[in-house]
Write a protein that holds these residues in place. Structure first.
Motif, PDB file in Angstrom:
ATOM      1  N   LYS A  97     -13.937   5.870   0.399  1.00 41.86           N
ATOM      2  CA  LYS A  97     -12.885   4.967  -0.073  1.00 41.86           C
ATOM      3  C   LYS A  97     -13.394   3.556  -0.302  1.00 41.86           C
ATOM      4  O   LYS A  97     -12.689   2.713  -0.862  1.00 41.86           O
ATOM      5  N   ARG A 131      -6.653   7.847 -10.436  1.00 43.31           N
ATOM      6  CA  ARG A 131      -6.863   7.390  -9.055  1.00 43.31           C
ATOM      7  C   ARG A 131      -5.903   6.252  -8.686  1.00 43.31           C
ATOM      8  O   ARG A 131      -5.395   5.543  -9.558  1.00 43.31           O
ATOM      9  N   ARG A 132      -5.702   6.108  -7.394  1.00 45.37           N
ATOM     10  CA  ARG A 132      -4.975   4.964  -6.843  1.00 45.37           C
ATOM     11  C   ARG A 132      -6.027   4.002  -6.289  1.00 45.37           C
ATOM     12  O   ARG A 132      -6.787   4.359  -5.381  1.00 45.37           O
ATOM     13  N   LEU A 178       0.828  -1.208   0.000  1.00 52.45           N
ATOM     14  CA  LEU A 178       0.000   0.000   0.000  1.00 52.45           C
ATOM     15  C   LEU A 178       0.866   1.263   0.000  1.00 52.45           C
ATOM     16  O   LEU A 178       0.480   2.283  -0.574  1.00 52.45           O
ATOM     17  N   ALA A 216      -7.050  -0.115  -5.046  1.00 52.40           N
ATOM     18  CA  ALA A 216      -6.541  -1.391  -4.548  1.00 52.40           C
ATOM     19  C   ALA A 216      -7.625  -2.456  -4.584  1.00 52.40           C
ATOM     20  O   ALA A 216      -8.781  -2.185  -4.234  1.00 52.40           O
ATOM     21  N   LEU A 265       1.697   1.751  -3.611  1.00 48.01           N
ATOM     22  CA  LEU A 265       0.555   2.330  -4.328  1.00 48.01           C
ATOM     23  C   LEU A 265       0.397   3.801  -3.984  1.00 48.01           C
ATOM     24  O   LEU A 265       0.143   4.635  -4.871  1.00 48.01           O
ATOM     25  N   ALA A 266       0.563   4.150  -2.711  1.00 51.52           N
ATOM     26  CA  ALA A 266       0.409   5.543  -2.288  1.00 51.52           C
ATOM     27  C   ALA A 266       1.449   6.449  -2.936  1.00 51.52           C
ATOM     28  O   ALA A 266       1.188   7.627  -3.191  1.00 51.52           O
ATOM     29  N   ARG A 285      -3.759   8.419   0.808  1.00 48.57           N
ATOM     30  CA  ARG A 285      -3.512   8.727  -0.604  1.00 48.57           C
ATOM     31  C   ARG A 285      -4.169   7.735  -1.554  1.00 48.57           C
ATOM     32  O   ARG A 285      -3.996   7.835  -2.768  1.00 48.57           O
ATOM     33  N   ILE A 286      -4.899   6.775  -1.029  1.00 46.32           N
ATOM     34  CA  ILE A 286      -5.539   5.756  -1.865  1.00 46.32           C
ATOM     35  C   ILE A 286      -7.015   6.118  -2.017  1.00 46.32           C
ATOM     36  O   ILE A 286      -7.706   6.400  -1.043  1.00 46.32           O
ATOM     37  N   ASP A 287      -7.479   6.120  -3.255  1.00 46.96           N
ATOM     38  CA  ASP A 287      -8.821   6.626  -3.551  1.00 46.96           C
ATOM     39  C   ASP A 287      -9.925   5.607  -3.323  1.00 46.96           C
ATOM     40  O   ASP A 287     -11.011   5.958  -2.862  1.00 46.96           O
ATOM     41  N   VAL A 329     -10.817   1.261  -2.387  1.00 45.23           N
ATOM     42  CA  VAL A 329     -10.358  -0.074  -2.000  1.00 45.23           C
ATOM     43  C   VAL A 329     -11.501  -1.059  -2.222  1.00 45.23           C
ATOM     44  O   VAL A 329     -12.577  -0.914  -1.633  1.00 45.23           O
ATOM     45  N   SER A 341      -0.724   5.264   4.656  1.00 49.36           N
ATOM     46  CA  SER A 341      -0.780   5.224   3.194  1.00 49.36           C
ATOM     47  C   SER A 341      -2.203   5.300   2.670  1.00 49.36           C
ATOM     48  O   SER A 341      -2.440   5.737   1.534  1.00 49.36           O
TER      49      SER A 341
END
Length: 478
Positions: free
Chosen positions: A424, A372-373, A353, A375, A356-357, A402-404, A406, A399
């Protein structure tokens, strides 16, 4: 080129009886990938390997290691008869190690065993010839198989050693008899079989039981359980710590994770060293520090080792990155895929992660103007009684800011899905096949996407579905 095993050598190594005067140039346990001239080992797993001996011989196997003459196989076929096939394979491994004149490195850890083994293959390969398993062969049959396949004229061998239960590592380490043994990290994994993280540390540290006299015991010095590893290392050989805490002889002073690379500033025995890993991830820089400690223990040229680290890249399913072109005409329409689908535990997922971030999506090229990020995460298995909390706790990692989006797969990942902020929270599915069916609706040009989960969760199906987007126009229906 001399044979890997002659009938007489194999019979002496195993105490078995050779039928025919044969020689083989390799050892295989799988008729699907066996090459002509290799010995087929009829192990009992999901099915009895004796059922496949005839097929192996038809495909050109030079001999077969068996405990009986199978149905459909001639009594004068090239065979090595032993009382027990697993024991026979182990005896071949022990004999192969005994005749090997090169230097042996063994690696274990909760995270990073295979990638570190591959990094060692690359770096040691700059100094000489290297033998290492092509896959993650690190269990009760994988280690003896790797040893039995070992050409006697290699300069180095790298042996990966894993475990699922207490007491597994020491016998394999004693079989490998490494000159240098390394523990990458100890983290929550296989907690269902151990009472605590301390128990896992003691099991990982059992790799030092197999050290050759005067051998070097390398360990990550930054862990809560590092004192346990240090004590075990001290008792078995020459202890060497690596990590980010000051005072280690292999000190990682600064790590800069970029979109495609990781740059490390380090001090080795007090001297400054700068190296680059061609993949993002702090954990890769840490493991590279351990690799340099291995090279130092083997008295290899440091400058050449540092250069060789820059030539390594992770394999499929272990953090490899690729760009998927969504449109044959508008080639800027791409999705970047981080395929880390081979396995997962809390430490390796946290590291993935972070990668990814740090990734940089592309903007203004897809239906959604902002890249976008994203997961796709599957259950982490064998975590014991705290599995629900460990999954939910992923939501609190720095992290995650910063992940858009999941998307979660499996009943355990439901705990993470419920702990995520609503903005998210992506889709939740029981199985990977259902998740894979919707990826074309989830993703858009410019996105960076990570797939990670325990192997049994089948996140490779999600990865395959993302790759297949390259065969259809962007925005098509899944």
């Amino acid at each position: 080129m001399s044979a890997l095993w002659t009938a007489a050598e194999a019979a002496e190594a195993t105490g078995g009886r050779a039928i025919g005067d044969w020689s083989v140039n390799g050892v295989s346990i799988d008729t699907r990938t066996i090459e002509p001239g290799e010995m087929f080992v009829a192990l009992k797993a999901a099915r009895d390997g004796h059922d496949f001996v005839a097929t192996a011989l038809e495909k050109g196997a030079g001999a077969a290691l068996v405990s009986r003459i199978p149905d459909g196989v001639s009594e004068d076929a090239p065979l090595l008869l032993v009382d027990d096939v697993q024991t026979g394979l182990e005896n071949l491994g022990v004999a192969s190690r005994a005749r090997f004149k090169g230097r042996v490195v063994a690696v274990t850890g909760s995270v990073g065993k295979t990638s570190t083994k591959e990094m060692l293959r690359t770096v040691l390969g700059a100094h000489g010839s290297v033998h290492a398993a092509e896959k993650s062969y690190n269990n009760h049959w994988g280690v003896p198989l790797t040893l039995a396949r070992m050409p006697r004229d290699r300069d180095f061998a790298v042996i990966e050693i894993g475990m699922n239960h207490p007491g597994e590592i020491a016998p394999l380490a004693c079989m490998a008899r490494p000159h240098v043994a390394m523990v990458t990290i100890v983290a929550p994994a296989h907690l269902a079989a151990f009472e605590s993280l301390e128990g896992i540390a003691r099991e990982k540290g059992a790799i030092y039981d197999g050290l050759e006299p005067g051998g070097t015991a390398i360990f990550n010095g930054d862990l809560d359980v590092s004192p346990i590893l240090a004590d075990l290392a001290q008792a078995a050989g020459h202890p060497v710590a690596f990590g980010e805490k000051a005072g280690h002889p292999f000190h990682l002073a600064k790590v800069t994770v970029g979109d495609a690379t990781t740059v490390a500033q380090a001090e080795i025995h007090g001297a400054p060293v700068l190296y680059k890993v061609q993949v993002p991830g702090r954990h890769y820089a840490q493991n590279a520090m351990g690799v340099l400690a291995v090279c130092d223990a083997l008295q290899l040229d440091l400058a050449l080792s540092v250069t060789a680290i820059g030539n390594w890249s992770p394999g499929a399913g272990r953090g490899a990155r690729e760009v998927i072109t969504l449109d044959a005409v508008e080639t800027q329409m791409t999705v970047e895929l981080i395929d880390d689908s081979y396995n997962a535990n809390p430490a390796s997922l946290g590291a993935a992660l972070e990668v990814l971030a740090a990734a940089e999506p592309q903007h203004d090229i897809g239906r959604v103007s902002k890249g976008r990020r994203i997961a796709y995460l599957g259950d982490m298995k064998e975590l014991g009684s705290t599995e629900a909390q460990l999954h939910a706790g992923i939501a609190a990692l720095p992290s995650m800011a910063r992940i858009d989006k999941v998307h979660c797969v499996g009943p355990l990942m439901r705990h993470l899905w419920e702990a995520l902020p609503e903005e998210k929270r992506g889709r939740w599915c029981e199985q990977s096949a259902d998740m894979a069916a919707g990826v074309m609706r989830d993703l858009d040009a410019g996105d960076v996407v990570l797939a990670k989960g325990s192997l049994s969760m089948g996140l490779a199906r999600v990865v395959d579905a993302i790759r297949k987007m390259g065969q259809s126009p962007a925005g098509g229906e899944g």
